[in-house]
Design an enzyme around this catalytic site. Structure first.
Site, PDB file in Angstrom:
ATOM      1  CG  HIS A  93      81.890  22.443 145.130  1.00  0.00           C
ATOM      2  ND1 HIS A  93      81.633  21.099 145.376  1.00  0.00           N
ATOM      3  CD2 HIS A  93      82.503  22.709 146.470  1.00  0.00           C
ATOM      4  CE1 HIS A  93      81.727  20.767 146.746  1.00  0.00           C
ATOM      5  NE2 HIS A  93      82.238  21.873 147.359  1.00  0.00           N
TER       6      HIS A  93
ATOM      7  N   GLY B 100      79.252  25.999 148.677  1.00  0.00           N
ATOM      8  CA  GLY B 100      79.129  25.941 147.294  1.00  0.00           C
ATOM      9  C   GLY B 100      80.054  27.388 146.647  1.00  0.00           C
ATOM     10  CG  ASN B 101      83.191  26.769 145.230  1.00  0.00           C
ATOM     11  OD1 ASN B 101      83.495  25.841 144.388  1.00  0.00           O
ATOM     12  ND2 ASN B 101      83.327  26.422 146.628  1.00  0.00           N
TER      13      ASN B 101
ATOM     14  CD  GLU C 287      86.991  23.466 148.081  1.00  0.00           C
ATOM     15  OE1 GLU C 287      88.069  23.194 147.297  1.00  0.00           O
ATOM     16  OE2 GLU C 287      86.346  22.905 148.840  1.00  0.00           O
TER      17      GLU C 287
END
Length: 210
Positions: free
Chosen positions: A95, A29-30, A76
């Site tokens: 995300h 995730g980010n 990302e």
């Protein structure tokens, strides 16, 4: 870079919250948000999401210049920047890989249903399926930015979920609601459920001024 301390603290705080809510993994995730002067703060790569700290949140220009070169930005980052270029109304992006919602990213035909509750539809709206592309690639950034132009919640095939919003809380709220909606969709296969009808959906759209 002290002028971005609040934004970096906020991003770190929401990432820790994402992890505590079982919406992502230690390495997955980010999260990012815009700064008032048009920069972007974003989580760094190879950081413990459960212990995310502000000093592990990077700063980048919309043109991709890393203003925190001592940090390796999220893989990302290009995808986040592409969305910000395509959506001037978006100020935050989340995300993540929530287990149930991500299951629907890999499903052949099952559809994550946001029409089971008024809250899910009001906050998250409909989702869009985003075709697969390699994580961190330019191709993925282009596809996601194109597909998310008129939708705030995307299901990235065999990858994860992405949500956008006017601020971090709005983007996080959509992520959390999508995971709840995914669980409800699965349970609705066991317990027959009544979905919101078209008139009710239109009423919610008017209420939300969509």
């Amino acid at each position: 870079m002290n002028c971005y301390s609040r934004e970096r603290e906020d991003v770190a705080g929401f990432m820790r919250r994402l992890y505590r809510q079982f919406l992502t993994t230690t390495s997955g995730g980010n999260i990012s948000c815009r700064t008032p002067d048009g920069k972007v703060v974003i989580t760094a790569s190879q950081s413990d999401k459960g212990e995310q700290s502000a000093d592990k949140v990077g700063i980048v220009t919309l043109d991709g210049e890393n203003l925190t070169p001592h940090l390796k930005l999220s893989i990302e980052t290009t995808m986040h920047l592409a969305i910000y270029h395509a959506r001037k109304d978006v100020n935050a992006i989340v995300h993540a890989h929530p287990a149930t919602a991500t299951l629907f990213c890999a499903a052949e035909s099952a559809v994550l249903d946001t029409h089971l509750t008024a809250e899910a539809y009001a906050v998250a709206g409909d989702t869009v399926k985003i075709p697969y592309a390699l994580m961190g690639s330019e191709a993925l950034a282009e596809i996601v930015a194109e597909k998310m132009q008129s939708c705030d919640c995307g299901l990235m095939e065999n990858h994860g979920v992405i949500t956008v919003g006017k601020d971090l809380l709005a983007a996080f709220d959509k992520m959390e609601l999508l995971e709840n909606a995914a669980k409800q969709t699965l349970w609705s296969q066991i317990i027959p459920c009544r979905r919101l009808n078209s008139e009710q959906l239109d009423e919610i759209d008017r209420f939300m001024n969509r």
